[in-house]
Design an enzyme around this catalytic site. Sequence first.
Site, PDB file in Angstrom:
ATOM      1  N   GLU A   1      -1.971  -5.055  -3.760  1.00  0.00           N
ATOM      2  CA  GLU A   1      -1.182  -4.331  -3.023  1.00  0.00           C
ATOM      3  C   GLU A   1       0.119  -5.412  -2.441  1.00  0.00           C
ATOM      4  O   GLU A   1       1.168  -5.030  -2.280  1.00  0.00           O
ATOM      5  CB  GLU A   1      -1.882  -3.977  -1.748  1.00  0.00           C
ATOM      6  CG  GLU A   1      -2.784  -2.708  -2.309  1.00  0.00           C
ATOM      7  CD  GLU A   1      -3.456  -1.782  -1.086  1.00  0.00           C
ATOM      8  OE1 GLU A   1      -3.668  -0.582  -1.007  1.00  0.00           O
ATOM      9  OE2 GLU A   1      -3.790  -2.681  -0.205  1.00  0.00           O
TER      10      GLU A   1
ATOM     11  N   ASP B   1       0.841  -1.239   0.085  1.00  0.00           N
ATOM     12  CA  ASP B   1       0.052  -0.001   0.177  1.00  0.00           C
ATOM     13  C   ASP B   1       0.828   1.452   0.101  1.00  0.00           C
ATOM     14  O   ASP B   1       0.649   2.197  -0.822  1.00  0.00           O
ATOM     15  CB  ASP B   1      -0.823   0.086   1.097  1.00  0.00           C
ATOM     16  CG  ASP B   1      -1.786   1.321   1.293  1.00  0.00           C
ATOM     17  OD1 ASP B   1      -2.613   1.543   0.561  1.00  0.00           O
ATOM     18  OD2 ASP B   1      -1.407   2.016   2.247  1.00  0.00           O
TER      19      ASP B   1
END
Length: 229
Positions: free
Chosen positions: A122, A50
């Site tokens: 992610e 992320d």
Amino acid sequence: MNQWEELQESVGFDFKDVELLKQAFTHSSYVNEHRRENVKDNERLEFLGDAVLELTVSDYLFNKYPDMAEGHMTKMRAAIVCEPSLVEFAEAVHFSKYVRLGKGEEKAGGRTRPALLADVFESFIGALYLDNGIDKVVTFLERVIFPKIDAGAYLQTVDYKTQLQEIVQRDRDVLIEYDILGETGPAHNKAFDAQVIVNGQVLGKGSGRTKKQAEQSAAQFAINQLTHR
């Protein structure tokens, strides 16, 4: 050729640590059902990915649009790294087929659950960063994400809740409601699940780091449903 060799060939990178690649595609439900195998889930890699994704996208926007205001860049980045966009990227590289799920999660349709696919994208970015470095992450994004930015896909960032309201109220008055279904994750990395209901019918579900993001995500999925009927 096994599935992990196939995946590496598909993304165009060889992993020095294939176990790290496997971890990126391992859901916690799989770990719970295979405790003797000493496998790890992808949640920590998702946390790292992320941050890496935000950095690389921010850097790209900063250099591509030297005169763009900070507020507009922030909105563009949010549109690029939001759940529906991450799901689109994951589907473009066929990540769902490689996810390792527990039997219960598989039966519940986890393989196509938007939040799960976004998390996998992610976590893959996190694993690629650890194994190959930031330059290879950028190379991957040059194939998957940056061309969409170049094509102007995110120049008109949208308030999806407002857009949904405009779409459904063109012909008649309707009641639009948003419900927060719950929250998951530790305090430092919470995710909220939301749904949007139009005249009593659930039209979209989504999740986000905040309740507002979750509602925007649900509205975006509802718009996709309505415009692709």
